[in-house]
Design an enzyme around this catalytic site. Structure first.
Site, PDB file in Angstrom:
ATOM      1  CD  GLU A  81      -3.140  -0.744   2.119  1.00  0.00           C
ATOM      2  OE1 GLU A  81      -4.243  -0.440   1.664  1.00  0.00           O
ATOM      3  OE2 GLU A  81      -2.902  -0.809   3.346  1.00  0.00           O
ATOM      4  CG  HIS A 102      -5.097  -1.538   9.063  1.00  0.00           C
ATOM      5  ND1 HIS A 102      -4.348  -2.622   8.659  1.00  0.00           N
ATOM      6  CD2 HIS A 102      -5.064  -0.658   8.027  1.00  0.00           C
ATOM      7  CE1 HIS A 102      -3.871  -2.414   7.441  1.00  0.00           C
ATOM      8  NE2 HIS A 102      -4.291  -1.215   7.033  1.00  0.00           N
TER       9      HIS A 102
HETATM   10 ZN   LIG Z   1      -4.111  -0.597   4.997  1.00  0.00          ZN
END
Ligand SMILES: [Zn+2]
Length: 258
Positions: A81, A102
């Site tokens: 990412e 997260h």
């Molecule tokens: Zn992520």
């Protein structure tokens, strides 16, 4: 001198990574980056593909802002990412550091429109409006794995942050919640990004307890969140205190390592 700044950035980035892990903001996943002080418009610094709690200065890799590819083709593998970082740096020149995380405390606020506003002065950087929610399904349909896999995904997410040059103002949007995924936040500097991540998570925890006390999330709307003036003034006060928080968090890491 840029080289000293670079050495300092490697050390700060590895400490920042471990501070975020120590606070449970990142676990095996999540990452923090900053611009490369040697060439801030061209490159950014981000660890190789590694759990944040394990990052040391030698694990940091230099990446191109233009396409999120490594400056050195022989570099170790990076995070899938990393386009989150490259595209935000590309679109917003006043962003100096980014945290993607997260945190389970923050996830609920990306799932439905519960207000995510500052409940106290430490979260005043959030500003008096709830942050935008990035829903990958809006732009890329109902059949993705939720991850920011390429520059097109990254560009869509990056477009939700405030355009330059408003980052130091509370009318900016330093945080974007990501439905079914997590959140990404920005700051002008690395230490401030870590500071904001810690207090974003604290704000989420306080809001969750407020929701219980208030008899449900639908009653949270009635809370007297900080107004815009209070956010502005509090943010100005806090901006001089970042080092104080950073130093205690580094000390906590040292104590935990004993
Ligand atoms: Zn992520």
């Amino acid at each position: 001198m840029a080289l000293d700044d670079y050495t300092e950035a490697l050390e700060a980035l590895s400490l920042g990574s471990r501070i975020l892990a120590h606070h449970g903001i990142v676990d095996g996943f999540g990452h923090v980056s900053c611009r490369d002080p040697r060439a801030p418009t061209q490159y950014f610094l981000l660890s190789r593909n590694l759990a944040p709690a394990l990052v040391k200065p030698e694990d940091i890799v230099t990446w191109r802002i233009a396409d999120a590819e490594p400056a050195d083709p022989n570099s170790p593998r990076g995070f899938l990412e990393r386009c989150i970082h490259s595209e935000i740096y590309r679109q917003h020149e006043d962003v100096g550091a980014i945290v993607h995380f997260h945190s389970p405390d923050v996830i609920p606020f990306g799932l439905m429109p519960i207000p995510f506003k500052p409940v106290y002065h430490m979260a005043s950087f959030l500003g008096s409006d709830s942050p935008p929610i990035f829903d990958i399904a809006d732009s890329f349909g109902p059949s993705t794995d939720m991850l920011i896999r390429n520059t097109t995904h990254g560009a869509a997410l990056a477009s939700l942050f405030t355009p330059t040059p408003a980052l130091e103002s509370t009318s900016s949007r330093p945080l974007v919640l990501m439905r079914g995924h997590g959140a990404t936040l920005t700051a002008p500097s690395l230490k401030l990004a870590v500071f904001r991540a810690v207090y974003t998570q604290d704000n989420a925890r306080i809001l969750a307890s407020l929701s219980i006390l208030a008899g449900g999330a639908s009653n949270v709307e009635r809370a007297r969140f900080l107004n815009k003036d209070e956010c502005d003034q509090s943010m100005a006060t806090n901006s001089g205190q970042v080092e104080r928080a950073w130093n205690v968090w580094v000390k906590e890491l040292e104590d935990a390592a004993k």
